[in-house]
Write a protein that holds these residues in place. Structure first.
Motif, PDB file in Angstrom:
ATOM      1  N   GLU A  64       0.824  -1.212   0.000  1.00 44.08           N
ATOM      2  CA  GLU A  64       0.000   0.000   0.000  1.00 44.08           C
ATOM      3  C   GLU A  64       0.860   1.265   0.000  1.00 44.08           C
ATOM      4  O   GLU A  64       0.486   2.274  -0.613  1.00 44.08           O
ATOM      5  CB  GLU A  64      -0.935  -0.004   1.216  1.00 44.08           C
ATOM      6  CG  GLU A  64      -2.074  -1.017   1.140  1.00 44.08           C
ATOM      7  CD  GLU A  64      -1.609  -2.463   1.287  1.00 44.08           C
ATOM      8  OE1 GLU A  64      -2.309  -3.360   0.795  1.00 44.08           O
ATOM      9  OE2 GLU A  64      -0.527  -2.694   1.902  1.00 44.08           O
ATOM     10  N   ARG A 115     -10.740   6.772  -9.634  1.00 42.37           N
ATOM     11  CA  ARG A 115     -11.347   6.004  -8.545  1.00 42.37           C
ATOM     12  C   ARG A 115     -10.268   5.470  -7.605  1.00 42.37           C
ATOM     13  O   ARG A 115     -10.453   5.433  -6.380  1.00 42.37           O
ATOM     14  CB  ARG A 115     -12.184   4.866  -9.133  1.00 42.37           C
ATOM     15  CG  ARG A 115     -13.104   4.195  -8.133  1.00 42.37           C
ATOM     16  CD  ARG A 115     -14.128   3.309  -8.806  1.00 42.37           C
ATOM     17  NE  ARG A 115     -15.205   4.082  -9.411  1.00 42.37           N
ATOM     18  CZ  ARG A 115     -15.361   4.286 -10.732  1.00 42.37           C
ATOM     19  NH1 ARG A 115     -14.523   3.738 -11.592  1.00 42.37           N
ATOM     20  NH2 ARG A 115     -16.361   4.999 -11.184  1.00 42.37           N
ATOM     21  N   LEU A 116      -9.153   5.059  -8.179  1.00 42.01           N
ATOM     22  CA  LEU A 116      -8.040   4.585  -7.359  1.00 42.01           C
ATOM     23  C   LEU A 116      -7.542   5.712  -6.465  1.00 42.01           C
ATOM     24  O   LEU A 116      -7.268   5.501  -5.273  1.00 42.01           O
ATOM     25  CB  LEU A 116      -6.904   4.090  -8.268  1.00 42.01           C
ATOM     26  CG  LEU A 116      -5.613   3.621  -7.598  1.00 42.01           C
ATOM     27  CD1 LEU A 116      -5.888   2.466  -6.652  1.00 42.01           C
ATOM     28  CD2 LEU A 116      -4.600   3.198  -8.666  1.00 42.01           C
ATOM     29  N   VAL A 118      -9.216   8.480  -5.320  1.00 40.97           N
ATOM     30  CA  VAL A 118     -10.126   8.895  -4.253  1.00 40.97           C
ATOM     31  C   VAL A 118     -10.338   7.824  -3.202  1.00 40.97           C
ATOM     32  O   VAL A 118     -10.764   8.125  -2.081  1.00 40.97           O
ATOM     33  CB  VAL A 118     -11.494   9.359  -4.819  1.00 40.97           C
ATOM     34  CG1 VAL A 118     -11.316  10.510  -5.790  1.00 40.97           C
ATOM     35  CG2 VAL A 118     -12.245   8.209  -5.466  1.00 40.97           C
ATOM     36  N   ASN A 119     -10.039   6.572  -3.529  1.00 35.74           N
ATOM     37  CA  ASN A 119     -10.253   5.486  -2.574  1.00 35.74           C
ATOM     38  C   ASN A 119      -9.026   5.151  -1.736  1.00 35.74           C
ATOM     39  O   ASN A 119      -9.085   4.286  -0.858  1.00 35.74           O
ATOM     40  CB  ASN A 119     -10.731   4.228  -3.305  1.00 35.74           C
ATOM     41  CG  ASN A 119     -12.162   4.368  -3.796  1.00 35.74           C
ATOM     42  OD1 ASN A 119     -12.963   5.101  -3.196  1.00 35.74           O
ATOM     43  ND2 ASN A 119     -12.491   3.698  -4.882  1.00 35.74           N
ATOM     44  N   ALA A 123      -6.381  10.084   0.822  1.00 42.20           N
ATOM     45  CA  ALA A 123      -6.487  10.491  -0.575  1.00 42.20           C
ATOM     46  C   ALA A 123      -6.538  12.008  -0.725  1.00 42.20           C
ATOM     47  O   ALA A 123      -5.870  12.584  -1.591  1.00 42.20           O
ATOM     48  CB  ALA A 123      -7.725   9.865  -1.218  1.00 42.20           C
ATOM     49  N   ARG A 169     -14.888  12.997  -6.866  1.00 47.53           N
ATOM     50  CA  ARG A 169     -15.564  11.899  -6.169  1.00 47.53           C
ATOM     51  C   ARG A 169     -17.054  11.878  -6.515  1.00 47.53           C
ATOM     52  O   ARG A 169     -17.634  10.814  -6.754  1.00 47.53           O
ATOM     53  CB  ARG A 169     -15.384  12.040  -4.654  1.00 47.53           C
ATOM     54  CG  ARG A 169     -15.940  10.851  -3.870  1.00 47.53           C
ATOM     55  CD  ARG A 169     -15.898  11.123  -2.364  1.00 47.53           C
ATOM     56  NE  ARG A 169     -14.550  11.133  -1.834  1.00 47.53           N
ATOM     57  CZ  ARG A 169     -13.866  10.041  -1.509  1.00 47.53           C
ATOM     58  NH1 ARG A 169     -14.394   8.839  -1.710  1.00 47.53           N
ATOM     59  NH2 ARG A 169     -12.652  10.133  -1.006  1.00 47.53           N
ATOM     60  N   ASP A 173     -19.228   8.947  -8.334  1.00 44.78           N
ATOM     61  CA  ASP A 173     -20.385   8.376  -7.645  1.00 44.78           C
ATOM     62  C   ASP A 173     -21.675   8.566  -8.437  1.00 44.78           C
ATOM     63  O   ASP A 173     -22.740   8.117  -8.000  1.00 44.78           O
ATOM     64  CB  ASP A 173     -20.553   9.015  -6.264  1.00 44.78           C
ATOM     65  CG  ASP A 173     -19.467   8.576  -5.282  1.00 44.78           C
ATOM     66  OD1 ASP A 173     -18.776   7.574  -5.568  1.00 44.78           O
ATOM     67  OD2 ASP A 173     -19.291   9.244  -4.248  1.00 44.78           O
TER      68      ASP A 173
END
Length: 212
Positions: A64, A115-116, A118-119, A123, A169, A173
Motif C-alpha cells: 500500500e 477512482r483509485l 479517491v479510494n 487520498a 468523487r 459516484d
C-alpha cells in the motif's frame, strides 16, 4: 580531501538506492495500469523491476505504501503537465480555467485511475499535496497582475483544491455529469474575483480550445 558524503553530495550507495526505488515505482505503475491494485503482489513488483525481493522493504513498508507513492507521483506529474501545457498563455484566468477543466475531466477520461486516487487512504491529503504548489503559482500570477483578488490565498487554495477533489468523487459516484467541470471552473474564477459573465466567457473559451 573531502569525500562525497562529507560534501553532502549523493554517494554511490545513495544513487544505487535511488535507482532501485525508481525501478520499483516504475514497475508498480506499470502493473497497476495493467491489472489494478487488488491483484498486485510484492513479488510481482520486484520481478518486474528486476531487483531482489528483500530490496522492496528497504524502500516501502507495505504494498500500500508503494501504491500511495505511485499515485502521489502520478498526480504531481499530472499537475506539472497541466501547467506546462499553458505556459505560453498570457491571461492567468485562462491558466486556471484550463487547469480546472483538465483536472476535473480526469473523472470522465480516466475513471479507473480517478477512482483509485479517491479510494486511497489519505487520498485528499495526497491530492492536495500534489496540486497545491502548481495551483499557488497560477493564483499568485493572477494576483500579481491584478486579474485576481482574494482575501487569503491559502484559504482560497484549500477551498479550490478541496472542491476539485470532492467534485471528482461526486462524478465517480454518479452525482454529477458532463458539464460539471465547466460549472466548477466558473465557480473557481468567480471566487478569484472575476464577474460571473467574465468567468463564463473564459471557461467557455478555454473549454472550446481544449475540446469538450
Amino acid at each position: 580531501m573531502e569525500n562525497e558524503s562529507q560534501r553532502g553530495s549523493p554517494t554511490r550507495g545513495d544513487r544505487q538506492r535511488e535507482r532501485t526505488r525508481r525501478k520499483l515505482l516504475d514497475a508498480g505503475r506499470t502493473l497497476i495500469a495493467e491489472r489494478g491494485v487488488a491483484g498486485l503482489r510484492i513479488q510481482e513488483i520486484t520481478e518486474r523491476a528486476d531487483v531482489a525481493l528483500g530490496s522492496f522493504y528497504n524502500h516501502f513498508t507495505t504494498k500500500e505504501a508503494l501504491v500511495e507513492a505511485v499515485i502521489s507521483e502520478s498526480l504531481t506529474d499530472l499537475a506539472a503537465a497541466t501547467m506546462t501545457s499553458v505556459r505560453h498563455v498570457v491571461d492567468p484566468a485562462e491558466v486556471v480555467a484550463s487547469s480546472c477543466l483538465r483536472i476535473i475531466r480526469l473523472a470522465f477520461d480516466d475513471p479507473d485511475f480517478a477512482r483509485l486516487v479517491v479510494n486511497l487512504g489519505h487520498a485528499d491529503s495526497l491530492f492536495g499535496t500534489a496540486m497545491h504548489p502548481y495551483a499557488r503559482i497560477a493564483v499568485e500570477r493572477g494576483l500579481a497582475t491584478g486579474r485576481f483578488a482574494v482575501v487569503d490565498i491559502e484559504v482560497t487554495l484549500t477551498a479550490i483544491i478541496g472542491g476539485a477533489f470532492g467534485l471528482i468523487r461526486g462524478i465517480l459516484d454518479g452525482r454529477h455529469g458532463r458539464g460539471a467541470e465547466e460549472a466548477f471552473t466558473q465557480h473557481v474564477l468567480t471566487s478569484l474575483g472575476l464577474t460571473p459573465t467574465d468567468a463564463a466567457a473564459v471557461s467557455g473559451s478555454v473549454a472550446a480550445t481544449i475540446g469538450r
